[in-house]
Scaffold this motif. Structure first.
Motif, PDB file in Angstrom:
ATOM      1  N   SER A   1      57.847  53.323  20.681  1.00 20.36           N
ATOM      2  CA  SER A   1      58.588  53.393  19.427  1.00 20.36           C
ATOM      3  C   SER A   1      60.053  53.046  19.693  1.00 20.36           C
ATOM      4  O   SER A   1      60.617  53.470  20.704  1.00 20.36           O
ATOM      5  CB  SER A   1      58.487  54.807  18.856  1.00 20.36           C
ATOM      6  OG  SER A   1      59.462  54.997  17.869  1.00 20.36           O
ATOM      7  N   PRO A   2      60.692  52.300  18.777  1.00 17.46           N
ATOM      8  CA  PRO A   2      62.111  52.005  18.967  1.00 17.46           C
ATOM      9  C   PRO A   2      62.985  53.227  18.705  1.00 17.46           C
ATOM     10  O   PRO A   2      64.166  53.218  19.042  1.00 17.46           O
ATOM     11  CB  PRO A   2      62.387  50.898  17.942  1.00 17.46           C
ATOM     12  CG  PRO A   2      61.348  51.069  16.893  1.00 17.46           C
ATOM     13  CD  PRO A   2      60.143  51.651  17.573  1.00 17.46           C
ATOM     14  N   PHE A   3      62.425  54.279  18.103  1.00 17.22           N
ATOM     15  CA  PHE A   3      63.222  55.448  17.737  1.00 17.22           C
ATOM     16  C   PHE A   3      63.046  56.569  18.758  1.00 17.22           C
ATOM     17  O   PHE A   3      62.073  56.598  19.498  1.00 17.22           O
ATOM     18  CB  PHE A   3      62.811  55.960  16.358  1.00 17.22           C
ATOM     19  CG  PHE A   3      62.821  54.889  15.310  1.00 17.22           C
ATOM     20  CD1 PHE A   3      64.022  54.363  14.849  1.00 17.22           C
ATOM     21  CD2 PHE A   3      61.638  54.381  14.807  1.00 17.22           C
ATOM     22  CE1 PHE A   3      64.034  53.356  13.892  1.00 17.22           C
ATOM     23  CE2 PHE A   3      61.640  53.375  13.848  1.00 17.22           C
ATOM     24  CZ  PHE A   3      62.842  52.861  13.394  1.00 17.22           C
ATOM     25  N   GLY A   4      63.960  57.527  18.734  1.00 18.42           N
ATOM     26  CA  GLY A   4      63.853  58.703  19.585  1.00 18.42           C
ATOM     27  C   GLY A   4      62.760  59.636  19.078  1.00 18.42           C
ATOM     28  O   GLY A   4      62.151  59.391  18.032  1.00 18.42           O
ATOM     29  N   LEU A   5      62.525  60.729  19.817  1.00 16.52           N
ATOM     30  CA  LEU A   5      61.432  61.648  19.476  1.00 16.52           C
ATOM     31  C   LEU A   5      61.584  62.177  18.053  1.00 16.52           C
ATOM     32  O   LEU A   5      60.642  62.189  17.267  1.00 16.52           O
ATOM     33  CB  LEU A   5      61.409  62.803  20.489  1.00 16.52           C
ATOM     34  CG  LEU A   5      60.246  63.787  20.363  1.00 16.52           C
ATOM     35  CD1 LEU A   5      58.914  63.094  20.516  1.00 16.52           C
ATOM     36  CD2 LEU A   5      60.356  64.893  21.413  1.00 16.52           C
TER      37      LEU A   5
ATOM     38  N   VAL B   1      48.838  56.638  23.111  1.00 18.64           N
ATOM     39  CA  VAL B   1      50.066  57.267  23.578  1.00 18.64           C
ATOM     40  C   VAL B   1      51.224  56.484  22.983  1.00 18.64           C
ATOM     41  O   VAL B   1      51.252  55.251  23.076  1.00 18.64           O
ATOM     42  CB  VAL B   1      50.150  57.241  25.115  1.00 18.64           C
ATOM     43  CG1 VAL B   1      51.520  57.728  25.582  1.00 18.64           C
ATOM     44  CG2 VAL B   1      49.041  58.072  25.717  1.00 18.64           C
ATOM     45  N   LEU B   2      52.148  57.193  22.349  1.00 22.21           N
ATOM     46  CA  LEU B   2      53.321  56.545  21.774  1.00 22.21           C
ATOM     47  C   LEU B   2      54.546  57.070  22.520  1.00 22.21           C
ATOM     48  O   LEU B   2      54.915  58.237  22.377  1.00 22.21           O
ATOM     49  CB  LEU B   2      53.423  56.878  20.281  1.00 22.21           C
ATOM     50  CG  LEU B   2      54.647  56.360  19.539  1.00 22.21           C
ATOM     51  CD1 LEU B   2      54.724  54.839  19.585  1.00 22.21           C
ATOM     52  CD2 LEU B   2      54.639  56.843  18.093  1.00 22.21           C
ATOM     53  N   LEU B   3      55.134  56.220  23.358  1.00 18.36           N
ATOM     54  CA  LEU B   3      56.348  56.611  24.070  1.00 18.36           C
ATOM     55  C   LEU B   3      57.530  56.350  23.150  1.00 18.36           C
ATOM     56  O   LEU B   3      57.514  55.401  22.363  1.00 18.36           O
ATOM     57  CB  LEU B   3      56.486  55.800  25.361  1.00 18.36           C
ATOM     58  CG  LEU B   3      55.350  56.028  26.354  1.00 18.36           C
ATOM     59  CD1 LEU B   3      55.438  55.039  27.499  1.00 18.36           C
ATOM     60  CD2 LEU B   3      55.374  57.459  26.884  1.00 18.36           C
ATOM     61  N   VAL B   4      58.545  57.200  23.242  1.00 19.61           N
ATOM     62  CA  VAL B   4      59.641  57.099  22.276  1.00 19.61           C
ATOM     63  C   VAL B   4      60.911  56.594  22.964  1.00 19.61           C
ATOM     64  O   VAL B   4      61.002  56.516  24.199  1.00 19.61           O
ATOM     65  CB  VAL B   4      59.910  58.463  21.596  1.00 19.61           C
ATOM     66  CG1 VAL B   4      58.706  58.870  20.779  1.00 19.61           C
ATOM     67  CG2 VAL B   4      60.271  59.516  22.609  1.00 19.61           C
ATOM     68  N   GLY B   5      61.895  56.269  22.117  1.00 23.91           N
ATOM     69  CA  GLY B   5      63.213  55.889  22.609  1.00 23.91           C
ATOM     70  C   GLY B   5      63.216  54.563  23.344  1.00 23.91           C
ATOM     71  O   GLY B   5      63.963  54.391  24.302  1.00 23.91           O
ATOM     72  N   ALA B   6      62.387  53.615  22.873  1.00 25.13           N
ATOM     73  CA  ALA B   6      62.325  52.285  23.485  1.00 25.13           C
ATOM     74  C   ALA B   6      62.205  52.392  24.998  1.00 25.13           C
ATOM     75  O   ALA B   6      62.874  51.696  25.762  1.00 25.13           O
ATOM     76  CB  ALA B   6      63.557  51.456  23.103  1.00 25.13           C
ATOM     77  N   ALA B   7      61.317  53.307  25.436  1.00 22.83           N
ATOM     78  CA  ALA B   7      61.209  53.609  26.863  1.00 22.83           C
ATOM     79  C   ALA B   7      60.872  52.368  27.675  1.00 22.83           C
ATOM     80  O   ALA B   7      60.136  51.489  27.223  1.00 22.83           O
ATOM     81  CB  ALA B   7      60.121  54.669  27.068  1.00 22.83           C
ATOM     82  N   MET B   8      61.433  52.315  28.877  1.00 19.42           N
ATOM     83  CA  MET B   8      61.060  51.259  29.822  1.00 19.42           C
ATOM     84  C   MET B   8      59.753  51.704  30.464  1.00 19.42           C
ATOM     85  O   MET B   8      59.678  52.796  31.027  1.00 19.42           O
ATOM     86  CB  MET B   8      62.133  51.106  30.907  1.00 19.42           C
ATOM     87  CG  MET B   8      63.470  50.588  30.399  1.00 19.42           C
ATOM     88  SD  MET B   8      63.328  48.962  29.639  1.00 19.42           S
ATOM     89  CE  MET B   8      62.913  47.974  31.062  1.00 19.42           C
ATOM     90  N   VAL B   9      58.742  50.884  30.402  1.00 15.28           N
ATOM     91  CA  VAL B   9      57.441  51.271  30.932  1.00 15.28           C
ATOM     92  C   VAL B   9      57.219  50.589  32.278  1.00 15.28           C
ATOM     93  O   VAL B   9      57.365  49.376  32.403  1.00 15.28           O
ATOM     94  CB  VAL B   9      56.327  50.895  29.942  1.00 15.28           C
ATOM     95  CG1 VAL B   9      54.965  51.195  30.539  1.00 15.28           C
ATOM     96  CG2 VAL B   9      56.515  51.672  28.651  1.00 15.28           C
ATOM     97  N   ARG B  10      56.895  51.414  33.268  1.00 15.60           N
ATOM     98  CA  ARG B  10      56.686  50.862  34.605  1.00 15.60           C
ATOM     99  C   ARG B  10      55.363  50.109  34.665  1.00 15.60           C
ATOM    100  O   ARG B  10      54.422  50.455  33.935  1.00 15.60           O
ATOM    101  CB  ARG B  10      56.698  51.993  35.639  1.00 15.60           C
ATOM    102  CG  ARG B  10      58.109  52.495  35.945  1.00 15.60           C
ATOM    103  CD  ARG B  10      58.054  53.731  36.781  1.00 15.60           C
ATOM    104  NE  ARG B  10      57.524  54.857  36.006  1.00 15.60           N
ATOM    105  CZ  ARG B  10      57.360  56.072  36.486  1.00 15.60           C
ATOM    106  NH1 ARG B  10      57.657  56.327  37.744  1.00 15.60           N
ATOM    107  NH2 ARG B  10      56.903  57.029  35.723  1.00 15.60           N
TER     108      ARG B  10
END
Lengths: 141, 527
Positions: A112-116, A86-95
């Motif tokens: 990912s440091p980038f947006g979608l 799973v690659l979360l985008v936009g430097a998401a904060m992960v709980r």
């Protein structure tokens, strides 16, 4: 490739080269929160979207799921499908509970440091380059 | 039988998917095929999340044996006022909270239907909903394992039902996950390829692109030269411009076979049954499946493609096959897949070249090779019957089987209209292409061996056997009869089987878990 609004975009070019998770992480500068079964795992397809039904209906084995949907249930869905990561985008904060789920399920979890949009663009570029190299030299790093 | 229950709590998104995970482990232990497992997980996850999103609480119960998985997801919730509406893609009543988490796309029930072999939804408004689905766990044999050249791209299927109605052997089914081929029943006639407008059915086993120039000549039937404007002259000039050299034409093998069949028939006593020409490879498959009693009438020669292959292989040639039956016959004759090409592989690169050449004014002096004088046939033309097109071939073979066809010595059946010119893999109209080829006599390859004996005996194909045990087969036949009578007999194909009897047969042979007749279901609802 037919595109419907809202449907996840299959980003993989028609001749599918195999790219390792590690190569994608390096190219994107993605953060590895959990490596799952290892960064040498193959990625054969990429599916991006923010609707669970689309992701679960389209992504399959050895697919990379690219999404904004941060949550334990997404990690669980990816594991149900035997997706590569799973690659979360936009430097998401992960709980913490999402990370705990990834660790428990053994699912690779990346950010990912980038947006979608930019993440998908870069992934497409990686797969296209790799396909050309596969055609030309019979292999892709 | 293995059964189990998982509790599901409404609104508990953090635990959503745990029931499906538990079920997945059960299926893993059973060694379930990966494709079936994935479909089961999609259906289970969607059903489970429906409870989390909409209901107060629910349970997922499953029953599992070696052959099938049955799942019931029962909830206490608001119920569904209009199930038909809920089955539509994009319809959803999910809350804003659920949507923020990526649920509520309105794809839940449609996703379940697409991935299961049967689905029923019952609901009482204000009380709850029951979703039952089943999956057959034995994976269907892949098309490539069977002797057929039909490939299926399920995601392109629009469920238009055209393929079901054209298949002469009822070999296709439309399951929730897409079209399925019962390969044992397919005769490679290509009727479904011609009927499918969406690319869900494709020829299998030929290369989609030309090999490198200089790796050997290209062999093909003259039918290809009629596909592009300008006719054979431009076609050959275009091939030359692409660096492909002169083609090896397959037609001499066909012509020599026709002569050999005539001579064979003339040598038989006058009152003998007619001889059937083995010219069309699809006809041989049709005979083996539908008309096994006619197999002894087939002249004892190899089909021209198979007869030609050793000569072509010795020249290092690649062959452009114009139909799926041809591809299958060549594969069976040992032709390697990398030497077999689909027509588009040649026509696509050649088209722009030939278009340009065809526009260029040509001196009228280039006399096309004069038609060679028709070779002396051993039989008067009236004793030969050339039949083209599937429906006509079926009618003639039926007449032949019932011995109502007299005064014919040779029957030459071709599954496609206008012979190979009408193949569904060729883009041009058969009559237009035929006109372009008028007077064209493809030269024979020097040194070719044109007529070959049949390489192996023709064997009747088993088709459908209800059961290898005769006593069980008889019992199943009675069941099949009563089931067929219970169905409306409309043969509407909406259930995904081409006819009511085919649907009954699918149930008796265990291909589907339950009879799912939409017409009956509608009649029950309105009663």
């Amino acid at each position: 490739m037919d595109q419907h609004p809202g449907r996840p975009a299959a980003l993989t070019p028609s001749v599918t080269p195999v790219v390792t998770l590690g190569a994608l992480v390096a190219s994107l500068g993605a953060q590895v929160l959990h490596a799952g079964s290892g960064l040498d795992r193959a990625v054969r397809a990429v599916f991006a979207g923010d609707r669970m039904s689309d992701l679960i209906g389209h992504a399959g084995e050895e697919a990379l799921i690219v999404t904004n949907l941060e949550g334990a249930q997404l990690v669980r869905a990816a594991q149900l499908l035997d997706a590569s990561a799973v690659l979360l985008v936009g430097a998401a904060m992960v709980r913490p509970e999402t990370l705990a789920e990834a660790q428990q399920q053994g699912t690779a979890l990346l950010v990912s440091p980038f947006g979608l949009y930019e993440t998908c663009g870069r992934l497409y570029q990686i797969f296209t380059t790799c396909r050309e190299q596969t055609t030309a030299t019979g292999g892709c790093p | 039988m293995n059964t189990g229950t998982f509790e599901i709590l409404g609104g508990d998104y953090a635990s959503g998917g745990l029931a499906s995970s538990g079920l997945k482990q059960q299926l893993r232990w059973l060694g379930t095929d990966a494709g079936v497992l994935r479909r089961a997980m999609i259906a289970a996850y969607e059903a489970e999340m429906n409870v989390v999103v909409h209901a107060r609480r629910g349970v997922l119960r499953y029953a599992l044996d070696a052959h099938r998985l049955d799942v019931v997801v029962l909830d206490e919730g608001p119920g569904i006022p209009d199930i038909a509406q809920a089955m539509q893609e994009g319809f959803s009543t999910a809350s804003a909270e659920a949507r923020a988490l990526g649920f509520g796309a309105g794809m839940g029930l449609p996703n379940i239907r697409r991935n299961t072999d049967s689905l029923t939804v019952r609901s009482v408004v204000g009380q709850g909903t029951e979703v039952c689905f089943s999956l057959l766990l034995e994976p269907a044999p892949a098309a490539s394992e069977a002797e057929s050249s039909l490939g299926i791209v399920p995601e392109r299927c629009t469920r238009c039902l055209r393929c079901l109605s054209v298949c002469p052997t009822a070999a296709l089914r439309l399951r929730p996950a897409g079209p399925v081929l019962l390969a044992g029943l397919c005769v490679d006639c290509g009727a479904c390829l011609a009927a499918c407008r969406f690319g869900a059915l494709v020829p299998l086993g030929g290369q989609p692109a030309l090999p490198e120039a200089g790796t050997g000549p290209l062999a093909m039937p003259a039918a290809l030269a009629g596909q592009l404007p300008g006719g054979p002259d431009c076609f050959v000039a275009g091939l030359d411009e692409l660096g492909r050299g002169a083609p090896l034409w397959l037609d001499p093998w066909e012509h020599e076979l026709a002569d050999a069949v005539s001579r064979h028939a003339a040598a038989l006593p006058d009152d003998e049954d007619p001889v059937i020409s083995p010219a069309c490879p699809g006809v041989l498959q049709l005979l083996a499946l539908r008309f096994p009693t006619l197999l002894p009438l087939v002249a004892p020669f190899a089909t021209p493609l198979v007869a030609a292959w050793p000569t072509l292989a010795a020249r290092g040639a690649s062959l452009v096959a114009v139909c799926s039956a041809g591809l299958t016959a060549l594969r069976q004759a040992g032709a390697p897949a990398e030497r077999l090409l689909l027509p588009a592989a040649l026509l696509d690169p050649l088209r722009p070249v030939v278009r340009r050449l065809a526009r260029r004014p040509r001196p009228a002096a280039s006399p096309s090779p004069s038609p060679s004088p028709a070779p002396a046939r051993a039989l008067p033309p009236g004793d030969r019957l050339r039949v083209e097109g599937l429906s006509h071939v079926l009618a003639v073979l039926q007449a032949l089987e019932s011995r109502t066809l007299r005064g014919i010595r040779v029957i030459e059946p071709w599954l496609c209209d206008q012979g190979c010119l009408g193949s569904p893999l060729l883009p041009e109209d058969a009559f237009v292409a035929g006109h372009r080829l008028r007077g064209f006599a493809p030269p024979a390859e020097p040194g070719g061996v044109f007529v070959q004996p049949r390489p192996a005996a023709l064997v009747a194909r088993p088709g459908i056997r209800l059961d290898p045990d005769l006593a069980k087969a008889v019992a199943k036949l009675a069941w099949l009869d009563s089931l067929t009578r219970s169905l409306p007999g409309r043969d509407c194909a909406v259930c995904g089987a081409p006819s009511c009897s085919a649907l009954a047969e699918d149930l008796v042979l265990g291909r589907i878990p339950a009879l799912d007749c939409p017409y009956q279901a509608h009649a029950e609802r309105t009663r």
